[in-house]
Design a protein around this motif. Structure first.
Motif, PDB file in Angstrom:
ATOM      1  N   ARG A   1       0.831  -1.216   0.000  1.00 40.44           N
ATOM      2  CA  ARG A   1       0.000   0.000   0.000  1.00 40.44           C
ATOM      3  C   ARG A   1       0.859   1.256   0.000  1.00 40.44           C
ATOM      4  NH1 ARG A   1      -3.225  -2.443   4.524  1.00 40.44           N
ATOM      5  NH2 ARG A   1      -4.688  -3.803   3.447  1.00 40.44           N
ATOM      6  N   ARG A   2       2.057   1.150   0.560  1.00 41.01           N
ATOM      7  CA  ARG A   2       2.979   2.295   0.563  1.00 41.01           C
ATOM      8  C   ARG A   2       3.273   2.781  -0.849  1.00 41.01           C
ATOM      9  NH1 ARG A   2       7.039  -0.668   3.922  1.00 41.01           N
ATOM     10  NH2 ARG A   2       5.943  -0.837   5.897  1.00 41.01           N
ATOM     11  N   HIS A   3       3.113   1.865  -1.830  1.00 43.41           N
ATOM     12  CA  HIS A   3       3.376   2.245  -3.225  1.00 43.41           C
ATOM     13  C   HIS A   3       2.127   2.797  -3.900  1.00 43.41           C
ATOM     14  CE1 HIS A   3       7.352   0.254  -3.196  1.00 43.41           C
ATOM     15  NE2 HIS A   3       6.770  -0.535  -2.308  1.00 43.41           N
ATOM     16  N   GLY A   4       1.073   3.008  -3.133  1.00 42.76           N
ATOM     17  CA  GLY A   4      -0.110   3.667  -3.671  1.00 42.76           C
ATOM     18  C   GLY A   4      -1.081   2.760  -4.400  1.00 42.76           C
ATOM     19  N   VAL A   5      -0.978   1.431  -4.197  1.00 43.21           N
ATOM     20  CA  VAL A   5      -1.934   0.533  -4.853  1.00 43.21           C
ATOM     21  C   VAL A   5      -2.971   0.046  -3.839  1.00 43.21           C
ATOM     22  CG1 VAL A   5      -0.304  -0.287  -6.589  1.00 43.21           C
ATOM     23  CG2 VAL A   5      -0.519  -1.523  -4.416  1.00 43.21           C
ATOM     24  N   ASP A   6      -4.097  -0.458  -4.368  1.00 44.71           N
ATOM     25  CA  ASP A   6      -5.110  -1.080  -3.512  1.00 44.71           C
ATOM     26  C   ASP A   6      -4.654  -2.496  -3.182  1.00 44.71           C
ATOM     27  OD1 ASP A   6      -7.366   0.912  -3.528  1.00 44.71           O
ATOM     28  OD2 ASP A   6      -7.079   0.649  -5.689  1.00 44.71           O
ATOM     29  N   ALA A   7      -4.457  -2.778  -1.911  1.00 47.14           N
ATOM     30  CA  ALA A   7      -4.019  -4.117  -1.506  1.00 47.14           C
ATOM     31  C   ALA A   7      -4.918  -4.623  -0.384  1.00 47.14           C
ATOM     32  CB  ALA A   7      -2.563  -4.093  -1.050  1.00 47.14           C
ATOM     33  N   VAL A   8      -5.498  -5.800  -0.601  1.00 49.14           N
ATOM     34  CA  VAL A   8      -6.368  -6.432   0.396  1.00 49.14           C
ATOM     35  C   VAL A   8      -5.630  -7.629   0.983  1.00 49.14           C
ATOM     36  CG1 VAL A   8      -8.568  -7.616   0.789  1.00 49.14           C
ATOM     37  CG2 VAL A   8      -8.430  -5.765  -0.902  1.00 49.14           C
ATOM     38  N   GLN A   9      -5.488  -7.646   2.289  1.00 47.55           N
ATOM     39  CA  GLN A   9      -4.809  -8.784   2.936  1.00 47.55           C
ATOM     40  C   GLN A   9      -5.847  -9.809   3.363  1.00 47.55           C
ATOM     41  OE1 GLN A   9      -1.170  -8.832   4.053  1.00 47.55           O
ATOM     42  NE2 GLN A   9      -1.612 -11.009   4.257  1.00 47.55           N
ATOM     43  N   ILE A  10      -5.608 -11.065   3.028  1.00 47.94           N
ATOM     44  CA  ILE A  10      -6.418 -12.164   3.557  1.00 47.94           C
ATOM     45  C   ILE A  10      -5.569 -12.900   4.579  1.00 47.94           C
ATOM     46  CG2 ILE A  10      -7.592 -14.342   3.044  1.00 47.94           C
ATOM     47  CD1 ILE A  10      -7.968 -13.341   0.169  1.00 47.94           C
ATOM     48  N   GLU A  11      -6.020 -12.911   5.820  1.00 49.86           N
ATOM     49  CA  GLU A  11      -5.321 -13.722   6.832  1.00 49.86           C
ATOM     50  C   GLU A  11      -6.016 -15.076   6.886  1.00 49.86           C
ATOM     51  OE1 GLU A  11      -3.924 -12.039  10.560  1.00 49.86           O
ATOM     52  OE2 GLU A  11      -4.423 -10.054   9.821  1.00 49.86           O
ATOM     53  N   THR A  12      -5.325 -16.111   6.435  1.00 53.08           N
ATOM     54  CA  THR A  12      -5.964 -17.429   6.301  1.00 53.08           C
ATOM     55  C   THR A  12      -6.057 -18.165   7.627  1.00 53.08           C
ATOM     56  OG1 THR A  12      -3.890 -18.551   5.807  1.00 53.08           O
ATOM     57  CG2 THR A  12      -5.105 -17.652   3.926  1.00 53.08           C
ATOM     58  N   GLY A  13      -5.333 -17.685   8.618  1.00 53.73           N
ATOM     59  CA  GLY A  13      -5.424 -18.292   9.945  1.00 53.73           C
ATOM     60  C   GLY A  13      -4.789 -19.668   9.971  1.00 53.73           C
ATOM     61  N   GLN A  14      -5.583 -20.704   9.786  1.00 51.78           N
ATOM     62  CA  GLN A  14      -5.066 -22.069   9.875  1.00 51.78           C
ATOM     63  C   GLN A  14      -4.947 -22.725   8.510  1.00 51.78           C
ATOM     64  OE1 GLN A  14      -7.919 -23.863  12.485  1.00 51.78           O
ATOM     65  NE2 GLN A  14      -7.217 -22.690  14.237  1.00 51.78           N
ATOM     66  N   VAL A  15      -5.148 -21.967   7.461  1.00 53.66           N
ATOM     67  CA  VAL A  15      -5.250 -22.571   6.137  1.00 53.66           C
ATOM     68  C   VAL A  15      -4.003 -22.233   5.309  1.00 53.66           C
ATOM     69  CG1 VAL A  15      -6.662 -22.711   4.051  1.00 53.66           C
ATOM     70  CG2 VAL A  15      -7.749 -22.428   6.280  1.00 53.66           C
ATOM     71  N   CYS A  16      -3.420 -23.245   4.662  1.00 53.02           N
ATOM     72  CA  CYS A  16      -2.095 -23.144   4.050  1.00 53.02           C
ATOM     73  C   CYS A  16      -2.107 -22.674   2.601  1.00 53.02           C
ATOM     74  CB  CYS A  16      -1.408 -24.496   4.138  1.00 53.02           C
ATOM     75  SG  CYS A  16      -2.414 -25.797   3.422  1.00 53.02           S
ATOM     76  N   HIS A  17      -3.210 -22.125   2.121  1.00 48.67           N
ATOM     77  CA  HIS A  17      -3.317 -21.663   0.739  1.00 48.67           C
ATOM     78  C   HIS A  17      -4.513 -20.727   0.666  1.00 48.67           C
ATOM     79  CE1 HIS A  17      -6.180 -24.907   1.258  1.00 48.67           C
ATOM     80  NE2 HIS A  17      -6.936 -24.201   0.446  1.00 48.67           N
ATOM     81  N   LEU A  18      -4.596 -19.972  -0.416  1.00 50.46           N
ATOM     82  CA  LEU A  18      -5.839 -19.233  -0.688  1.00 50.46           C
ATOM     83  C   LEU A  18      -6.814 -20.162  -1.397  1.00 50.46           C
ATOM     84  CD1 LEU A  18      -4.483 -15.781  -1.971  1.00 50.46           C
ATOM     85  CD2 LEU A  18      -5.419 -16.328   0.296  1.00 50.46           C
ATOM     86  N   ASP A  19      -8.105 -19.927  -1.198  1.00 49.37           N
ATOM     87  CA  ASP A  19      -9.084 -20.635  -2.017  1.00 49.37           C
ATOM     88  C   ASP A  19      -9.994 -19.607  -2.685  1.00 49.37           C
ATOM     89  OD1 ASP A  19     -11.295 -20.062  -0.355  1.00 49.37           O
ATOM     90  OD2 ASP A  19     -10.989 -21.852   0.835  1.00 49.37           O
ATOM     91  N   SER A  20     -10.827 -20.089  -3.573  1.00 43.17           N
ATOM     92  CA  SER A  20     -11.599 -19.178  -4.413  1.00 43.17           C
ATOM     93  C   SER A  20     -12.658 -18.400  -3.632  1.00 43.17           C
ATOM     94  CB  SER A  20     -12.243 -19.954  -5.568  1.00 43.17           C
ATOM     95  OG  SER A  20     -13.025 -21.015  -5.056  1.00 43.17           O
ATOM     96  N   ALA A  21     -13.137 -18.954  -2.538  1.00 45.11           N
ATOM     97  CA  ALA A  21     -14.130 -18.234  -1.737  1.00 45.11           C
ATOM     98  C   ALA A  21     -13.486 -17.042  -1.030  1.00 45.11           C
ATOM     99  CB  ALA A  21     -14.765 -19.180  -0.711  1.00 45.11           C
ATOM    100  N   MET A  22     -12.272 -17.228  -0.543  1.00 43.76           N
ATOM    101  CA  MET A  22     -11.539 -16.115   0.087  1.00 43.76           C
ATOM    102  C   MET A  22     -11.316 -14.991  -0.929  1.00 43.76           C
ATOM    103  SD  MET A  22      -8.416 -18.150   1.951  1.00 43.76           S
ATOM    104  CE  MET A  22      -8.630 -19.681   2.852  1.00 43.76           C
ATOM    105  N   VAL A  23     -10.880 -15.388  -2.138  1.00 41.24           N
ATOM    106  CA  VAL A  23     -10.596 -14.394  -3.181  1.00 41.24           C
ATOM    107  C   VAL A  23     -11.885 -13.688  -3.587  1.00 41.24           C
ATOM    108  CG1 VAL A  23      -9.843 -14.142  -5.591  1.00 41.24           C
ATOM    109  CG2 VAL A  23      -8.495 -15.521  -3.991  1.00 41.24           C
ATOM    110  N   HIS A  24     -12.967 -14.447  -3.659  1.00 39.76           N
ATOM    111  CA  HIS A  24     -14.251 -13.843  -4.039  1.00 39.76           C
ATOM    112  C   HIS A  24     -14.624 -12.714  -3.083  1.00 39.76           C
ATOM    113  CE1 HIS A  24     -18.789 -13.780  -4.078  1.00 39.76           C
ATOM    114  NE2 HIS A  24     -18.473 -13.457  -5.307  1.00 39.76           N
ATOM    115  N   ARG A  25     -14.476 -12.975  -1.802  1.00 41.30           N
ATOM    116  CA  ARG A  25     -14.823 -11.925  -0.825  1.00 41.30           C
ATOM    117  C   ARG A  25     -13.900 -10.717  -0.962  1.00 41.30           C
ATOM    118  NH1 ARG A  25     -15.506 -15.732   3.033  1.00 41.30           N
ATOM    119  NH2 ARG A  25     -13.608 -15.061   4.063  1.00 41.30           N
ATOM    120  N   ALA A  26     -12.605 -10.986  -1.199  1.00 45.08           N
ATOM    121  CA  ALA A  26     -11.636  -9.882  -1.337  1.00 45.08           C
ATOM    122  C   ALA A  26     -11.921  -9.042  -2.577  1.00 45.08           C
ATOM    123  CB  ALA A  26     -10.212 -10.445  -1.381  1.00 45.08           C
ATOM    124  N   LEU A  27     -12.425  -9.670  -3.642  1.00 44.44           N
ATOM    125  CA  LEU A  27     -12.726  -8.928  -4.881  1.00 44.44           C
ATOM    126  C   LEU A  27     -13.719  -7.803  -4.618  1.00 44.44           C
ATOM    127  CD1 LEU A  27     -13.038 -11.745  -7.620  1.00 44.44           C
ATOM    128  CD2 LEU A  27     -11.153 -10.126  -7.281  1.00 44.44           C
TER     129      LEU A  27
END
Lengths: 244, 244
Positions: free
Chosen positions: B95-121
């Motif tokens: 974000r310091r570079h002026g872009v929109d950045a959304v952080q997903i904290e997966t907590g106990q999950v070792c990868h992103l999945d499509s539902a997480m990305v959908h919400r971030a979109l």
């Protein structure tokens, strides 16, 4: 099930989770725990100290084992179990040093589990071993959850990976009994790795495990590692059989 | 379920597997695939090209994104989704570079999945974006199995990690549309990394994806990366709405 990878249940955190899912996952981890307890008892009966090495890919687990064997092979007998998704590369590297090394190819599975280790134990001369090193699959997340029957968890963190890793991979760094900062010879060229920051991130997880730095290539810091191994060997768990 | 990690089903390969287990796993991956198709359609409708960056921890995904933003921000509007088990460190850096950045904290999950990305979109101004970069959880195994709706999979391999990684992590390197060898500035100090060997290992998986090397720090090789991005932007999938 995914064709190319066994890691599918992770998505339970996000996709529609049913009671059935939760039940299945509990079942699988309980099974792993049960087998791990059996493995540990088996190792204790044979007087073998087991160290589980975990890290990201390429942090130098095999290089550390090679340096360890070179220093300790005259004094102790060492057996090794190596986990990788594919290839026998690491076991081959280690056998060149004259130790017993069993490779587990996990195929689609991103960590070792206690059933895999149990089968591998039967291919090792446990009665003759002092140490068993388990080189887990290179993965800074999943192996943390699977007890294999080891006595000590060592987590390696290469100085090239960045000092914030304990904060970003808390699951792994919480289970570490010892943290080893590796590739110390590259530190001058990396520039932005502060060992103090890595230690602070670990302490932020309320983990008081010892942290040490070393380079398997230059040998710097290796003496501290070897002293620790000698110490855990001397204070190994004793198995006392009660006669009936 | 494991208290500290969602990754428990992996052990199905070894522990007693029932039909129920297999059914549950199939179910979860089908759900992920369905959501990923929806995400991709959504991105196409908004004319956004999505690139999924995957690698081991500390291979330099965030550093590459920082260098990319510095070069392309005047020309293209960039959005970023970052996945980590814990911390907002990377999103803050970006974000310091002026872009929109959304952080997903997966907590106990070792990868992103499509539902997480959908919400971030839904937290990104899709109508204004040209590129969406998804920085996956640092893990050279599990993220490979989860389609997120991206258009391109880029796998980063740091020269400090060793050239045999494609052979040892075939699941990940098979899904790569492009492989980027990172930290090229450290190559002279690593000594034993042969780029040709890494390429040969990739070809051994029957993957013909382009391979390039770069250093986000020195800028060497960055032009090749930027040219590729410009190319995929120009040839992005077109979404044609058919009126009824």
């Amino acid at each position: 099930m995914c064709d190319s990878c066994g890691c599918s249940d992770h998505s339970v955190a996000e996709v529609r989770t049913t009671e059935e899912h939760v039940h299945v996952l509990r079942d699988l981890l309980a099974e792993n725990k049960h087998q791990a307890l059996h493995n540990r008892l088996h190792l204790d009966q044979h007087g073998v100290v087991a160290v589980n090495l975990m890290s990201a890919p390429g942090a130098g687990k095999t290089a550390l084992l090679e340096a360890t064997i070179a220093e300790l092979a005259g004094q102790y007998r060492i057996g090794i179990i190596v986990g990788d998704l594919a290839t026998e590369n690491d076991a081959r590297r280690l056998r060149r040093h004259g130790v017993d090394a069993v490779q587990i190819e996990t195929g689609q599975v991103c960590h070792l589990d206690s059933a895999m280790v149990h089968r591998a134990l039967h291919d090792l001369p446990l009665d003759e071993l002092d140490f068993l090193f388990i080189e887990n699959v290179g993965n800074l997340v999943c192996p943390a959850c699977f007890d294999l029957g080891q006595h000590h968890n060592v987590v390696l963190l290469s100085v090239t990976e960045g000092a914030d890793k304990p904060a970003k991979y808390p699951v792994m760094f919480r289970v570490a009994d010892r943290v080893v900062l590796t590739k110390l010879d590259l530190l001058p060229y990396v520039g932005d790795f502060q060992p103090e920051a890595a230690i602070a991130a670990l302490r932020g997880l309320a983990n008081t495990a010892p942290v040490q730095a070393l380079s398997a290539r230059s040998g710097e810091g290796l003496d501290v590692w070897l002293t620790w191994l000698t110490t855990i060997r001397k204070s190994r768990p004793m198995y006392i059989q009660v006669s009936s």
